[in-house]
Scaffold this active site. Sequence first.
Site, PDB file in Angstrom:
ATOM      1  N   LEU A 160      -0.767  -4.326  -4.921  1.00 45.18           N
ATOM      2  CA  LEU A 160      -2.239  -4.334  -4.794  1.00 45.18           C
ATOM      3  C   LEU A 160      -2.642  -4.442  -3.341  1.00 45.18           C
ATOM      4  O   LEU A 160      -3.671  -3.960  -2.907  1.00 45.18           O
ATOM      5  CB  LEU A 160      -2.820  -5.527  -5.579  1.00 45.18           C
ATOM      6  CG  LEU A 160      -2.776  -5.418  -7.094  1.00 45.18           C
ATOM      7  CD1 LEU A 160      -3.289  -6.693  -7.724  1.00 45.18           C
ATOM      8  CD2 LEU A 160      -3.590  -4.219  -7.562  1.00 45.18           C
ATOM      9  N   GLY A 161      -1.795  -5.104  -2.557  1.00 47.41           N
ATOM     10  CA  GLY A 161      -2.139  -5.267  -1.144  1.00 47.41           C
ATOM     11  C   GLY A 161      -1.380  -6.438  -0.557  1.00 47.41           C
ATOM     12  O   GLY A 161      -0.586  -7.085  -1.228  1.00 47.41           O
ATOM     13  N   GLY A 173      -1.334 -10.133   1.099  1.00 47.83           N
ATOM     14  CA  GLY A 173      -2.111 -11.372   1.223  1.00 47.83           C
ATOM     15  C   GLY A 173      -1.760 -12.008   2.564  1.00 47.83           C
ATOM     16  O   GLY A 173      -1.104 -11.400   3.396  1.00 47.83           O
ATOM     17  N   ALA A 174      -2.222 -13.241   2.740  1.00 43.58           N
ATOM     18  CA  ALA A 174      -1.947 -13.938   4.007  1.00 43.58           C
ATOM     19  C   ALA A 174      -0.447 -14.225   4.115  1.00 43.58           C
ATOM     20  O   ALA A 174       0.153 -14.082   5.162  1.00 43.58           O
ATOM     21  CB  ALA A 174      -2.728 -15.239   4.046  1.00 43.58           C
ATOM     22  N   GLY A 197       2.334 -13.156   1.660  1.00 42.97           N
ATOM     23  CA  GLY A 197       3.240 -12.046   1.301  1.00 42.97           C
ATOM     24  C   GLY A 197       2.450 -10.977   0.592  1.00 42.97           C
ATOM     25  O   GLY A 197       1.257 -10.815   0.838  1.00 42.97           O
ATOM     26  N   GLU A 198       3.130 -10.254  -0.302  1.00 42.98           N
ATOM     27  CA  GLU A 198       2.443  -9.160  -0.992  1.00 42.98           C
ATOM     28  C   GLU A 198       1.879  -9.611  -2.330  1.00 42.98           C
ATOM     29  O   GLU A 198       2.290 -10.631  -2.861  1.00 42.98           O
ATOM     30  CB  GLU A 198       3.444  -8.013  -1.203  1.00 42.98           C
ATOM     31  CG  GLU A 198       3.718  -7.266   0.069  1.00 42.98           C
ATOM     32  CD  GLU A 198       5.199  -6.911   0.222  1.00 42.98           C
ATOM     33  OE1 GLU A 198       5.549  -6.307   1.240  1.00 42.98           O
ATOM     34  OE2 GLU A 198       5.966  -7.257  -0.673  1.00 42.98           O
ATOM     35  N   VAL A 199       0.930  -8.837  -2.831  1.00 50.14           N
ATOM     36  CA  VAL A 199       0.331  -9.125  -4.127  1.00 50.14           C
ATOM     37  C   VAL A 199       0.499  -7.895  -5.015  1.00 50.14           C
ATOM     38  O   VAL A 199       0.223  -6.771  -4.579  1.00 50.14           O
ATOM     39  CB  VAL A 199      -1.172  -9.461  -3.998  1.00 50.14           C
ATOM     40  CG1 VAL A 199      -1.755  -9.802  -5.361  1.00 50.14           C
ATOM     41  CG2 VAL A 199      -1.365 -10.624  -3.036  1.00 50.14           C
ATOM     42  N   LYS A 232       1.397 -13.057  -6.782  1.00 44.67           N
ATOM     43  CA  LYS A 232       1.443 -13.278  -5.331  1.00 44.67           C
ATOM     44  C   LYS A 232       2.870 -13.678  -4.988  1.00 44.67           C
ATOM     45  O   LYS A 232       3.438 -14.572  -5.618  1.00 44.67           O
ATOM     46  CB  LYS A 232       0.472 -14.420  -4.993  1.00 44.67           C
ATOM     47  CG  LYS A 232      -0.138 -14.335  -3.625  1.00 44.67           C
ATOM     48  CD  LYS A 232      -1.275 -15.364  -3.493  1.00 44.67           C
ATOM     49  CE  LYS A 232      -1.744 -15.428  -2.055  1.00 44.67           C
ATOM     50  NZ  LYS A 232      -2.852 -16.356  -1.874  1.00 44.67           N
ATOM     51  N   ARG A 263     -13.955 -11.217   1.247  1.00 47.94           N
ATOM     52  CA  ARG A 263     -12.580 -10.705   1.036  1.00 47.94           C
ATOM     53  C   ARG A 263     -11.776 -11.611   0.114  1.00 47.94           C
ATOM     54  O   ARG A 263     -10.772 -11.181  -0.462  1.00 47.94           O
ATOM     55  CB  ARG A 263     -11.862 -10.557   2.387  1.00 47.94           C
ATOM     56  CG  ARG A 263     -11.651 -11.869   3.097  1.00 47.94           C
ATOM     57  CD  ARG A 263     -10.880 -11.762   4.416  1.00 47.94           C
ATOM     58  NE  ARG A 263     -10.896 -13.050   5.097  1.00 47.94           N
ATOM     59  CZ  ARG A 263     -11.898 -13.455   5.888  1.00 47.94           C
ATOM     60  NH1 ARG A 263     -12.925 -12.653   6.110  1.00 47.94           N
ATOM     61  NH2 ARG A 263     -11.894 -14.653   6.447  1.00 47.94           N
ATOM     62  N   ASN A 264     -12.214 -12.875  -0.030  1.00 45.45           N
ATOM     63  CA  ASN A 264     -11.471 -13.817  -0.883  1.00 45.45           C
ATOM     64  C   ASN A 264     -12.165 -14.071  -2.213  1.00 45.45           C
ATOM     65  O   ASN A 264     -11.898 -15.068  -2.878  1.00 45.45           O
ATOM     66  CB  ASN A 264     -11.278 -15.143  -0.119  1.00 45.45           C
ATOM     67  CG  ASN A 264     -10.248 -15.003   0.967  1.00 45.45           C
ATOM     68  OD1 ASN A 264      -9.302 -14.220   0.833  1.00 45.45           O
ATOM     69  ND2 ASN A 264     -10.441 -15.689   2.070  1.00 45.45           N
TER      70      ASN A 264
HETATM   71  C1  LIG Z   1      -4.271 -12.615  -4.521  1.00 45.63           C
HETATM   72  C2  LIG Z   1      -5.128 -11.464  -4.994  1.00 45.63           C
HETATM   73  O1  LIG Z   1      -5.386 -11.660  -6.388  1.00 45.63           O
HETATM   74  C3  LIG Z   1      -6.002 -10.647  -7.131  1.00 45.63           C
HETATM   75  C4  LIG Z   1      -6.221  -9.367  -6.656  1.00 45.63           C
HETATM   76  C5  LIG Z   1      -6.832  -8.442  -7.511  1.00 45.63           C
HETATM   77  C6  LIG Z   1      -7.081  -7.037  -7.072  1.00 45.63           C
HETATM   78  C7  LIG Z   1      -7.312  -6.768  -5.733  1.00 45.63           C
HETATM   79  C8  LIG Z   1      -7.555  -5.445  -5.346  1.00 45.63           C
HETATM   80  C9  LIG Z   1      -7.566  -4.408  -6.291  1.00 45.63           C
HETATM   81  C10 LIG Z   1      -7.327  -4.721  -7.624  1.00 45.63           C
HETATM   82  S1  LIG Z   1      -7.378  -3.477  -8.820  1.00 45.63           S
HETATM   83  C11 LIG Z   1      -9.011  -3.353  -9.260  1.00 45.63           C
HETATM   84  O2  LIG Z   1      -6.975  -2.234  -8.194  1.00 45.63           O
HETATM   85  O3  LIG Z   1      -6.624  -3.886  -9.943  1.00 45.63           O
HETATM   86  C12 LIG Z   1      -7.078  -6.019  -8.020  1.00 45.63           C
HETATM   87  C13 LIG Z   1      -7.213  -8.820  -8.789  1.00 45.63           C
HETATM   88  N1  LIG Z   1      -6.995 -10.072  -9.235  1.00 45.63           N
HETATM   89  C14 LIG Z   1      -6.405 -10.988  -8.448  1.00 45.63           C
HETATM   90  N2  LIG Z   1      -6.203 -12.244  -8.895  1.00 45.63           N
HETATM   91  C15 LIG Z   1      -6.422 -11.447  -4.207  1.00 45.63           C
HETATM   92  C16 LIG Z   1      -7.372 -12.439  -4.468  1.00 45.63           C
HETATM   93  C17 LIG Z   1      -8.579 -12.412  -3.760  1.00 45.63           C
HETATM   94  F1  LIG Z   1      -9.505 -13.364  -3.965  1.00 45.63           F
HETATM   95  C18 LIG Z   1      -8.857 -11.427  -2.814  1.00 45.63           C
HETATM   96  C19 LIG Z   1      -7.915 -10.428  -2.569  1.00 45.63           C
HETATM   97  C20 LIG Z   1      -6.690 -10.462  -3.251  1.00 45.63           C
HETATM   98  N3  LIG Z   1      -5.769  -9.461  -2.949  1.00 45.63           N
HETATM   99  N4  LIG Z   1      -4.576  -9.685  -2.348  1.00 45.63           N
HETATM  100  C21 LIG Z   1      -4.037  -8.452  -2.140  1.00 45.63           C
HETATM  101  C22 LIG Z   1      -4.905  -7.492  -2.611  1.00 45.63           C
HETATM  102  N5  LIG Z   1      -6.006  -8.128  -3.092  1.00 45.63           N
END
Ligand SMILES: C[C@@H](Oc1cc(-c2cccc(S(C)(=O)=O)c2)cnc1N)c1cc(F)ccc1N1NC=CN1
Length: 316
Positions: free
Chosen positions: A38-39, A41-42, A44-46, A66, A166-167
Amino acid sequence: IGGNSVNSPLYTSIEEYEKVQSDIHSIARHKLTVQRLLGKGAFGEVYYGLLADVAHSEVPTPVAVKTLPTLCSDQTKLDFFMEAVMLSKLKHPNIVKFIGISIEGSSILLVTELMDGGDLRSYLRCLRTKLNDIATKELILLCIDVATGCQYLEEHGCIHRDLATRNCLLSEKGSRTIVKVGDFGMSRLTGRTNYYRKKGTALVPVKWMSPEAFIDGVFTSKTDVWSYGVLLWEVFSLGHVPYPGKSNEEVMQFVKHGGRLPKPEICTEKIYQLMTNCWADDSRLRPNFTTIKEKLTSIEQCDNNSTSNPYLSVPC
Ligand SMILES: C[C@@H](Oc1cc(-c2cccc(S(C)(=O)=O)c2)cnc1N)c1cc(F)ccc1N1NC=CN1
């Protein structure tokens, strides 16, 4: 990121922590299928993942996983555990749900509910391109969700320290879009005194920080209120970076001498007034999250009345 809080029960060693870890739900690795990235994080990867038989359901549940890089310092591992401990204690509709932790050898995974709308900042930036000019009311509802989550954190002595769009995460289940505070990589429990003193000058989100935080490293729920004010600015500027063109050093000088973010174009005077209240130099003069939520709710109802029914008597 990291540093030791002055007064909170910090686990001085991984072993000591693992004693505590037993009261955190641990997930058998064979139940977890890690899929697409997904991307980053601070830490490692998620990843997007699937967790088998949650609540005895036949269908696997989508989850966010995470990860920690296998090669990382003990401090990073400890911070990662701290985040898991923190999240496992927080249960609220506007805080992302913690599911469990999965440890296998040197690999540690932190599993939470998956929010299918992704992060709030990306959502806002997408809105810019969509022709439908999202109503101010919708934006206010998003901010009320975050304020409600923050009110819960404030009541539970949890300082987030990195509130920003972003969080935050969205789920678009059914008609109602709900926003949750979704990443706790920098959060800390306050100890006996309700502040947190940060050591070292690790990566810190200066553009979201109050003067007492970036000058003295002192964090309280009122520093979270300052960050929330910047989050409001981000929402009403549809995901712009605050203080465009300014470096972190320039922002610290600017803010220290009373400079503040300008009113975003689509932001009403009342909402801008609330933002600037969150940026009072003296943290005691800033509103708490209960007040913020009340103010946003009355503004939203006012907007409602003025557009739908001018005769409703809500003092505006
Ligand atoms: C740790 C990560 O957790 C999550 C990301 C996404 C999530 C984030 C982006 C896209 C998608 S999706 C719609 O393509 O499934 C789902 C969905 N649910 C989470 N619980 C996260 C929590 C946040 F509060 C903000 C950004 C992120 N991240 N970390 C790395 C990428 N996003």
